[in-house]
Design an enzyme around this catalytic site. Structure first.
Site, short mmCIF file in Angstrom:
data_model
loop_
_atom_site.label_atom_id
_atom_site.label_comp_id
_atom_site.label_asym_id
_atom_site.label_seq_id
_atom_site.Cartn_x
_atom_site.Cartn_y
_atom_site.Cartn_z
N ALA A 195 -15.80 -2.74 -3.73
CA ALA A 195 -15.06 -2.58 -2.33
C ALA A 195 -13.54 -3.05 -2.15
O ALA A 195 -12.70 -2.64 -1.41
CB ALA A 195 -15.82 -3.42 -1.19
N GLY A 230 -10.45 -3.17 0.23
CA GLY A 230 -10.78 -2.98 1.28
C GLY A 230 -10.38 -1.64 2.21
O GLY A 230 -11.00 -1.58 3.10
N CYS A 284 -10.27 6.78 -9.45
CA CYS A 284 -8.76 7.05 -9.31
C CYS A 284 -8.22 7.48 -10.76
O CYS A 284 -7.15 7.06 -11.10
CB CYS A 284 -8.08 5.95 -8.61
SG CYS A 284 -7.94 4.42 -9.65
#
Length: 473
Positions: A115, A118, A236
């Protein structure tokens, strides 16, 4: 011009063919900038109407995120007090894609497995509207701390922030979550334009290491997802081994999943069968690629996967240590006194045994929060504050989670008559005391009506309770 690794260039040329020159030219362009309005604080329409510090005609929406907006380089959004108030999150536009396909809903149990820092966690939270349970995990302690700070800044009440390995989490949560996001650690090829250091760290060996790690993480995610649940996988990077390849290998190991066909927006590309590592994957073209020469954003990949089966309405899933037991409201008299004197709302309404105490720290737990025994926890819901010698001192997190209507006393720090006058808000953010006339007690400090911290008034002097670690000077 960024100096791209030679082996990366050769592979991308092989992948893109005639489109490769356009791909290379995209690195000569400046990266685009975007933010996402935090709908726990304001609607996108309210933000556009009320924000005094930018030209509304110069922003445009991110197609796949209704609360996301591109903005110009001349706009210093990161320096405005609204950023400290959590009114928006500055987020790369392509990175908003995976959560838009997760379709998070209020009341669900959702896991963001990788995560930090954030951006995606706070995006999920905005869709959950503080209802249900959001477990956000980060394996690296320093990054987990940043994650926890962003959860606080955005005023999120229903998050359990953990610092664990995916494997350990999978031992505690069995077929428990309705939705899981795996924004996997990757080789970062899609961020070369944004972060040139990633170029120097890139290698074919690292691509392979990342792909192996992604396999392990996805297998852990499978153990934690209930039947009929949705898993969104994203990276990504452009590397086929980490994108179509990771999805293909996962489906080969877990044939009870299928790829979900979702709407693609202008500039998005389809996944490719020939990039699946030799696997014959049904509907791999329904996965999504974002290339910087085709869309306004960096490189990204996303796949939406559905697990077979259904569960009954009362289904709970497996929790190795059960639910966390709270303390009685009888044990928090100091907090109840503070609440009655300061707030217009009852934070404990319709919630039984929802309070958790760590030493002198008091937390308001999310609904049906799992036991934290055996977990490294940074944040167990909303930090309410600290017990101090027969009194209760509210936390910065509580201030950021409140709206102006939730308190009896409020001090507005941003001038309404002169939008360019930031002297008072800057003084507050610098830690200075302020002069103010009013009743003594705790005041919610606001900027443009948005909560930004606490002040305590006594003798017409507003004592500053903005955290020292966040102060500008």
């Amino acid at each position: 011009m960024i100096k791209l690794p030679k082996e990366f260039e050769a592979r991308m040329q092989d992948m893109l063919g005639s489109a490769y020159p356009a791909f290379v030219r995209s690195y000569e362009k400046q990266k685009v900038q975007a933010l996402r309005v935090n709908t726990l604080k304001a609607s996108a329409e309210e933000f556009l109407e009320n924000a005094p510090f930018f030209d509304k005609t110069s922003v445009r929406r991110v197609p796949w995120e209704p609360n996301g907006f591109y903005y110009g380089r001349e706009m210093a959004f990161g320096k405005h007090p609204f950023h400290e108030a959590g009114v928006y999150y500055i987020q790369e536009p392509s990175a908003m894609t995976p959560v838009s396909y997760l379709e998070a809903k209020p009341g669900e149990k959702i896991l963001d497995l990788c995560a930090a820092p954030g951006g995606k966690t706070t995006q999920i939270a905005s869709y959950m509207k503080n209802e249900g349970l959001l477990v956000c995990n980060e394996i690296h302690p320093a990054r987990a701390k940043i994650l926890s700070e962003n959860v606080e800044r955005m005023g999120i009440r229903n998050a359990l922030v953990t610092n664990e390995t995916p494997k350990h989490l999978s031992e505690l949560f069995g077929a428990y979550f309705d939705r899981i996001l795996v924004d996997a650690p990757c080789s970062g090829e899609g961020m070369f334009r944004k972060n040139e250091e990633a170029c120097g760290e890139w290698s074919l060996e690292n691509v392979k290491l990342c792909a192996d790690r992604q396999d392990e993480i996805l297998d852990c995610a499978d153990l934690m997802l209930r039947a009929g649940g949705r898993l969104v996988y994203s990276t990504c990077t452009f590397a086929p081994e980490e994108n179509e390849g990771s999805v293909a290998r996962f489906l080969a190991r877990h044939p009870d999943y299928e790829i979900v066909r979702v709407e693609k927006y202008e500039g998005m590309s389809s996944g490719r069968t020939e990039w699946s590592g030799g696997f014959d994957v049904k509907n791999i073209e329904d996965t999504i690629r974002l290339f910087p020469h085709l869309t306004d954003g960096e490189g990204h990949y996303a796949a939406v996967l559905q697990k077979a089966g259904e569960v009954p309405n009362a289904y709970q899933g497996f929790l190795k240590n059960g639910l966390q037991k709270g303390i009685s409201v009888k044990d928090v008299k100091e907090f109840l006194t503070f609440q009655s004197e300061t707030l217009t709302i009852n934070l404990l309404e319709s919630k039984e045994e929802c309070l958790l105490r760590f030493g002198e720290q008091l937390y308001l737990m999310p609904q049906e929060m799992p036991s934290i025994r055996g977990l490294k926890v940074l944040r167990a819901g909303l930090h309410l504050g600290t017990f101090k010698k027969n009194r209760f001192e509210p936390s910065h997190a509580l201030a950021l989670a409140l709206k102006r209507a939730d308190v009896k006393y409020r001090m507005e720090l941003c001038a309404e008559t002169d939008k360019n006058d930031t002297s008072v808000i800057n003084a507050y953010l610098n830690g200075q005391t302020l002069n103010y006339e009013g009743k003594k007690g705790w005041y919610l400090m606001t900027c443009g009506g948005y909560s930004i911290g606490w002040g305590k008034l006594a003798g017409q002097i507003m004592k500053n309770h903005y955290p020292k670690g966040l102060r500008k000077a």
